[in-house]
Every structure is written in C-alpha cells, then in structure tokens.
Design a protein around this motif. Sequence first.
Motif, short mmCIF file in Angstrom:
data_model
loop_
_atom_site.label_atom_id
_atom_site.label_comp_id
_atom_site.label_asym_id
_atom_site.label_seq_id
_atom_site.Cartn_x
_atom_site.Cartn_y
_atom_site.Cartn_z
N VAL A 135 0.86 -1.17 0.00
CA VAL A 135 0.00 0.00 0.00
C VAL A 135 0.90 1.23 0.00
O VAL A 135 1.85 1.32 0.79
CB VAL A 135 -0.91 0.01 1.25
CG1 VAL A 135 -1.82 1.23 1.24
CG2 VAL A 135 -1.72 -1.27 1.34
N ARG A 136 0.61 2.16 -0.91
CA ARG A 136 1.39 3.39 -1.00
C ARG A 136 0.48 4.59 -0.79
O ARG A 136 -0.62 4.64 -1.35
CB ARG A 136 2.06 3.51 -2.36
CG ARG A 136 3.19 2.55 -2.57
CD ARG A 136 3.87 2.77 -3.94
NE ARG A 136 5.09 2.00 -4.02
CZ ARG A 136 5.14 0.69 -4.25
NH1 ARG A 136 4.03 0.02 -4.40
NH2 ARG A 136 6.29 0.06 -4.32
N CYS A 137 0.96 5.53 -0.01
CA CYS A 137 0.26 6.79 0.21
C CYS A 137 1.21 7.91 -0.22
O CYS A 137 2.30 8.05 0.32
CB CYS A 137 -0.10 6.95 1.69
SG CYS A 137 -0.76 8.58 2.09
N ALA A 138 0.81 8.68 -1.23
CA ALA A 138 1.63 9.78 -1.72
C ALA A 138 0.73 11.01 -1.90
O ALA A 138 -0.48 10.95 -1.68
CB ALA A 138 2.29 9.39 -3.03
N ASP A 139 1.33 12.11 -2.33
CA ASP A 139 0.57 13.34 -2.52
C ASP A 139 -0.56 13.19 -3.54
O ASP A 139 -1.55 13.90 -3.49
CB ASP A 139 1.49 14.48 -2.96
CG ASP A 139 2.38 14.97 -1.83
OD1 ASP A 139 2.03 14.73 -0.65
OD2 ASP A 139 3.41 15.60 -2.12
N ASN A 140 -0.41 12.25 -4.49
CA ASN A 140 -1.43 12.09 -5.53
C ASN A 140 -2.49 11.05 -5.16
O ASN A 140 -3.37 10.77 -5.96
CB ASN A 140 -0.78 11.72 -6.87
CG ASN A 140 0.00 10.42 -6.79
OD1 ASN A 140 0.27 9.90 -5.72
ND2 ASN A 140 0.38 9.91 -7.96
#
Length: 183
Positions: A135-140
């Motif tokens: 799972v990735r959480c980024a600005d986008n």
Amino acid sequence: MSRLPTVGQLIHQLQTLDPDRPALLAINPDWPFAHFIGRIVEGEGEGDNGPTVYIAEDGQHGYLPHPVCDTLGWHEESWAPGLHPAAEGDDPAPWYLDGQDAAYVVTELFHRPRWTAYDNDVEGVYTGPGGHLTVRCADNGWSFEARRTPGGEEVWHADFDTAVPPTAIKAFATVLLGPEPTV
C-alpha cells in the motif's frame, strides 16, 4: 490548576474517577480528536521547568464527542473552516463528505505486527506479511497492489486519488484486511 500541572495534581484529579474507565488524550489542533495515551517518560524540561514527565500520544482514536468539546470550551467557531467533528446525530452531512485529508485515518491500519512501514515526508509504503500486499500513500493518492508471490506478477491493483475521502479508503482497507470471506 496551572497550565503545567504536577504529577501529584494529575494523580489527584484521576483518583476521583472510575479506575476501570479507558483514558484518552483530548487534542484540539484544528478540530477536536481523542488520542490513545502512549508511554509516560521522565526527561529534562526546557527553561525553568527542570525534569518533566511526558505523556506520549499513541495514535488517533476518533473524533471527540460534541458534549466533551463543549465541556472543554472547544466550540465550533474555533475549528478550522469547513472541518468539524462528525458526532453521531450532530453532523447533517454523510460521513464520506467530511473532507478529511489526514492520511493517518488510513495508515493506522498498517502499523501492525509483521507489516513493514516506510514513512517519509513524500510517501508512505506499507507491505503486508509475506510481501503479498503493498500500500502506498503519496501526494497524488493511494495505491493498493496485490501479488501471489513477493515481487511476482501483479494480481490486482486499486488506486484512489486525493478526492476520495480517507474514511472511504479506510473502509476499503478494513474490509481488505479483515478475515477471509466465506462463500
């Protein structure tokens, strides 16, 4: 009581309460939340304070109920514009329109045993046990990737952009991480 109570004053206040009740920290940064109490440590203070006891915050529990906000004098006009606690019955808008943008609403799900977490100011990457889910959480936004074998071919992928409320992403992740469905 002073803004800097002593341990004795804190004990005095707490000893009048039911000892079996849960204890949470109430924090009002931009809107009122309840937080879990973490470690309690003694350390050096700043300035004239000398040695000081610190009570650490250990993750968000949820919104602070309106009656508690009122008792503490934390009224709606002091909350950030457009943000408000979603206390049951008090919020006319559906929960998925609350406008939250706090990633920790979701990331708290991935701070669990056998998960690896890499957090920095740009992106958070959380990998499930065995490397099958990343799972990735980024600005986008958010990205969920599932693989049959670690580093193997992707089986499925789900993306959520920043318009999707974190509470909806948390609901998706909660179902995803729950027990295997029985059919």
